[in-house]
Design an enzyme around this catalytic site. Structure first.
Site, PDB file in Angstrom:
ATOM      1  N   HIS A 195       7.999  46.553  42.504  1.00 57.85           N
ATOM      2  CA  HIS A 195       6.633  47.090  42.541  1.00 57.85           C
ATOM      3  C   HIS A 195       5.684  46.571  41.469  1.00 57.85           C
ATOM      4  CE1 HIS A 195       6.527  49.834  39.026  1.00 57.85           C
ATOM      5  NE2 HIS A 195       7.820  49.869  39.195  1.00 57.85           N
TER       6      HIS A 195
HETATM    7  C1  UD1 Z   1       2.229  52.639  38.236  1.00 57.27           C
HETATM    8  C2  UD1 Z   1       2.213  52.320  36.745  1.00 57.27           C
HETATM    9  C3  UD1 Z   1       3.510  51.687  36.361  1.00 57.27           C
HETATM   10  C4  UD1 Z   1       4.702  52.474  36.824  1.00 57.27           C
HETATM   11  C5  UD1 Z   1       4.586  52.815  38.282  1.00 57.27           C
HETATM   12  C6  UD1 Z   1       5.697  53.717  38.683  1.00 57.27           C
HETATM   13  C7  UD1 Z   1       0.072  51.712  35.739  1.00 57.27           C
HETATM   14  C8  UD1 Z   1      -0.756  50.584  35.242  1.00 57.27           C
HETATM   15  N1  UD1 Z   1       1.174  51.369  36.413  1.00 57.27           N
HETATM   16  O1  UD1 Z   1       2.308  51.421  38.955  1.00 57.27           O
HETATM   17  O2  UD1 Z   1       3.565  51.625  34.942  1.00 57.27           O
HETATM   18  O3  UD1 Z   1       5.846  51.700  36.640  1.00 57.27           O
HETATM   19  O4  UD1 Z   1       3.337  53.466  38.509  1.00 57.27           O
HETATM   20  O5  UD1 Z   1       5.942  53.663  40.053  1.00 57.27           O
HETATM   21  O6  UD1 Z   1      -0.254  52.848  35.522  1.00 57.27           O
HETATM   22  N2  UD1 Z   1       0.093  53.848  46.253  1.00 57.27           N
HETATM   23  C9  UD1 Z   1       0.231  54.571  47.412  1.00 57.27           C
HETATM   24  N3  UD1 Z   1       0.712  55.856  47.313  1.00 57.27           N
HETATM   25  C10 UD1 Z   1       1.061  56.425  46.140  1.00 57.27           C
HETATM   26  C11 UD1 Z   1       0.915  55.662  44.973  1.00 57.27           C
HETATM   27  C12 UD1 Z   1       0.433  54.371  45.045  1.00 57.27           C
HETATM   28  O7  UD1 Z   1      -0.079  54.109  48.496  1.00 57.27           O
HETATM   29  O8  UD1 Z   1       1.488  57.585  46.132  1.00 57.27           O
HETATM   30  C13 UD1 Z   1      -0.418  52.441  46.369  1.00 57.27           C
HETATM   31  C14 UD1 Z   1      -1.932  52.375  46.296  1.00 57.27           C
HETATM   32  O9  UD1 Z   1      -2.356  51.328  47.111  1.00 57.27           O
HETATM   33  C15 UD1 Z   1      -2.181  52.004  44.845  1.00 57.27           C
HETATM   34  C16 UD1 Z   1      -0.999  51.078  44.567  1.00 57.27           C
HETATM   35  O10 UD1 Z   1       0.085  51.658  45.289  1.00 57.27           O
HETATM   36  O11 UD1 Z   1      -3.416  51.391  44.651  1.00 57.27           O
HETATM   37  C17 UD1 Z   1      -0.627  50.956  43.132  1.00 57.27           C
HETATM   38  O12 UD1 Z   1      -0.477  52.222  42.535  1.00 57.27           O
HETATM   39  P1  UD1 Z   1      -0.695  52.389  40.965  1.00 57.27           P
HETATM   40  O13 UD1 Z   1      -0.434  53.777  40.583  1.00 57.27           O
HETATM   41  O14 UD1 Z   1      -1.988  51.767  40.567  1.00 57.27           O
HETATM   42  O15 UD1 Z   1       0.363  51.409  40.357  1.00 57.27           O
HETATM   43  P2  UD1 Z   1       1.948  51.380  40.481  1.00 57.27           P
HETATM   44  O16 UD1 Z   1       2.378  50.041  40.958  1.00 57.27           O
HETATM   45  O17 UD1 Z   1       2.431  52.569  41.193  1.00 57.27           O
HETATM   46  N1  UDP Z   2      13.031  56.071  41.934  1.00 59.38           N
HETATM   47  C1  UDP Z   2      13.187  57.021  42.927  1.00 59.38           C
HETATM   48  N2  UDP Z   2      12.993  56.652  44.229  1.00 59.38           N
HETATM   49  C2  UDP Z   2      12.676  55.379  44.586  1.00 59.38           C
HETATM   50  C3  UDP Z   2      12.522  54.415  43.558  1.00 59.38           C
HETATM   51  C4  UDP Z   2      12.699  54.792  42.250  1.00 59.38           C
HETATM   52  O1  UDP Z   2      13.489  58.185  42.633  1.00 59.38           O
HETATM   53  O2  UDP Z   2      12.514  55.123  45.777  1.00 59.38           O
HETATM   54  C5  UDP Z   2      13.208  56.470  40.534  1.00 59.38           C
HETATM   55  C6  UDP Z   2      14.109  55.589  39.708  1.00 59.38           C
HETATM   56  O3  UDP Z   2      15.456  55.941  39.849  1.00 59.38           O
HETATM   57  C7  UDP Z   2      13.573  55.827  38.296  1.00 59.38           C
HETATM   58  C8  UDP Z   2      12.095  55.984  38.532  1.00 59.38           C
HETATM   59  O4  UDP Z   2      11.944  56.360  39.901  1.00 59.38           O
HETATM   60  O5  UDP Z   2      14.089  57.024  37.753  1.00 59.38           O
HETATM   61  C9  UDP Z   2      11.440  54.664  38.230  1.00 59.38           C
HETATM   62  O6  UDP Z   2      10.220  54.597  38.778  1.00 59.38           O
HETATM   63  P1  UDP Z   2       9.437  53.232  38.977  1.00 59.38           P
HETATM   64  O7  UDP Z   2      10.371  52.119  39.219  1.00 59.38           O
HETATM   65  O8  UDP Z   2       8.423  53.534  39.981  1.00 59.38           O
HETATM   66  O9  UDP Z   2       8.696  53.065  37.572  1.00 59.38           O
HETATM   67  P2  UDP Z   2       9.021  52.300  36.222  1.00 59.38           P
HETATM   68  O10 UDP Z   2      10.323  52.786  35.707  1.00 59.38           O
HETATM   69  O11 UDP Z   2       9.009  50.845  36.530  1.00 59.38           O
HETATM   70  O12 UDP Z   2       7.888  52.684  35.334  1.00 59.38           O
END
Ligand code: UD1
Ligand code: UDP
Length: 356
Positions: A195
């Site tokens: 992601h």
């Molecule tokens: C964010 C965090 C990242 C974290 C991750 C956990 C920042 C800069 N990044 O990244 O540190 O590792 O969360 O998963 O804060 N979207 C959906 N549904 C949702 C959430 C997101 O469709 O419930 C889609 C939307 O198009 C959104 C995109 O995902 O614009 C990115 O979401 P965003 O929260 O900006 O970044 P993450 O990649 O989730």
């Molecule tokens: N996770 C989850 N379901 C999923 C993918 C990840 O519960 O489908 C959990 C994972 O085990 C970890 C956390 O979500 O505890 C990590 O989230 P993510 O990878 O989104 O964020 P990051 O750690 O990169 O900030």
């Protein structure tokens, strides 16, 4: 009153043990949800599974650019904190929600604790790195998941605010894994999560990751983040991804199912900071798809191997690593991240330093 500010999947997982520990100790608390993650399987499922009460407010700050999201969260957080006047705010991890919280609490002079302080990728191209640096510098007490994080904070002159508590995600992992029936499962799948912005913002990069998946040539289960699904579709790569034999793309899963999947894995292919660390809790080796410093202790013992799917030599090394990787029994797993009682240590440190 203690206010927790969360908004993203990994933050709900970090919040659960601390919320419950404060509850046991009799403190009043409430939760602000920024709304950064909003799908049912990216948010609500974690509150249900981990027994966390619903946030009293959702600021609906999800979507948009970094600046839009951060600004929207800041405005909402400021309004809530001015109204409720908490004695302490707790922030988690490294997301835009975290940094928005830190900027607001520091200007309102509200004592602030940062959970998972100190990890550094040493790359400012990584948006989370900026969030961590700002949050660590502005917060008043910093809870470190490992010894390297303590060292990083000392190097930035923040040692006086830092406390080594161990990793709170290990608290959650132990709690949930204790409920799982490990014996019934064969431990042979490859689990994948994907992601990061760095791995989803160009077609070439996404194609190279699909090639890595193809060349691994084994059953891979991938609970796919909505960001990655959207980007695959935008770049016209969705059909191609679905056509890869043995590549099973599923919806994001709740934490109970995620732990079960990690326990079934002999290898985890990921770009997630959280999942790459959890691989050591679950006994699966990890291929990490980022060119950044991550959990260096695990890299040093070759538990985590970094792979750049755009470089043939790195890819070859990764394929060999993957072939060798076996599920590692509990007794042989490294223990860099504490003893699973980080939440209790955080409360103790808050009491000792008179934040409570
Ligand atoms: C964010 C965090 C990242 C974290 C991750 C956990 C920042 C800069 N990044 O990244 O540190 O590792 O969360 O998963 O804060 N979207 C959906 N549904 C949702 C959430 C997101 O469709 O419930 C889609 C939307 O198009 C959104 C995109 O995902 O614009 C990115 O979401 P965003 O929260 O900006 O970044 P993450 O990649 O989730
Ligand atoms: N996770 C989850 N379901 C999923 C993918 C990840 O519960 O489908 C959990 C994972 O085990 C970890 C956390 O979500 O505890 C990590 O989230 P993510 O990878 O989104 O964020 P990051 O750690 O990169 O900030």
């Amino acid at each position: 009153m203690i206010t927790h500010i969360v908004g993203n999947r990994p933050q709900f997982i970090k919040l659960a043990p601390l919320y419950h520990a404060f509850e046991r100790a009799g403190y009043a608390q409430n939760i602000i949800h920024s709304g950064q993650h909003y799908d049912e399987n990216m948010s609500a499922v974690f509150f249900e599974e981990l027994g966390i009460p619903a946030p009293y407010v959702n600021l609906q700050a999800g979507g948009g650019s970094h600046a839009q999201m951060t600004a929207k969260a800041m405005v909402g957080i400021e309004q809530e904190l001015l109204e409720k006047k908490p004695d302490l705010v707790v922030l988690y991890g490294d997301t835009n929600t975290t940094m928005a919280g830190a900027l607001v609490t520091s200007k309102l002079c509200i004592p602030t604790a940062h959970v998972e302080a100190g990890p550094r990728l040493h790359s400012k191209e990584n948006p989370e790195e900026c969030n961590r640096i700002v949050t660590d510098h502005l917060s008043d007490i910093l809870f470190c998941p490992d010894a390297l994080s303590m060292k990083n904070l000392q190097a930035e002159g923040l040692g006086g605010k830092a406390c080594m508590t161990g990793d709170i995600m290990y608290d959650t992992y132990l709690e949930i894994s204790a409920q799982a029936d490990q014996a019934a499962q064969a431990q042979e799948i490859i689990l994948m999560t994907w992601h990061r912005q760095e791995n989803t913002s160009s077609k070439e990069r996404m194609e190279s990751i699909l090639q890595l998946v193809e060349r691994l040539g084994e059953k891979i289960i991938c609970p796919l983040h909505p960001r990655t699904r959207k980007c695959l579709m935008e770049y016209g790569l969705w059909e191609r991804a679905q056509e890869i034999e043995n590549f099973e793309i599923i919806e994001p899963v709740g934490y109970v199912e995620m732990v079960a999947l990690m326990q079934r894995a002999r290898l985890i292919l990921t770009d997630s900071g959280g999942v790459s660390k959890e691989s050591s809790f679950a006994g699966a080796k990890c291929l990490f798809m980022m060119d950044a410093e991550v959990w260096e202790d695990l890299v040093q013992i070759d538990w985590i191997r970094k792979v750049d799917p755009q470089k043939e030599e790195s890819l070859q090394g990764a394929l060999a690593f993957a072939k060798e990787a076996k599920h590692i029994p509990q007794a042989q797993r490294p223990g860099f991240y504490g003893d699973g009682h980080a939440a209790d240590k955080m409360i103790q440190a808050l009491q000792e330093r008179q934040f409570l």
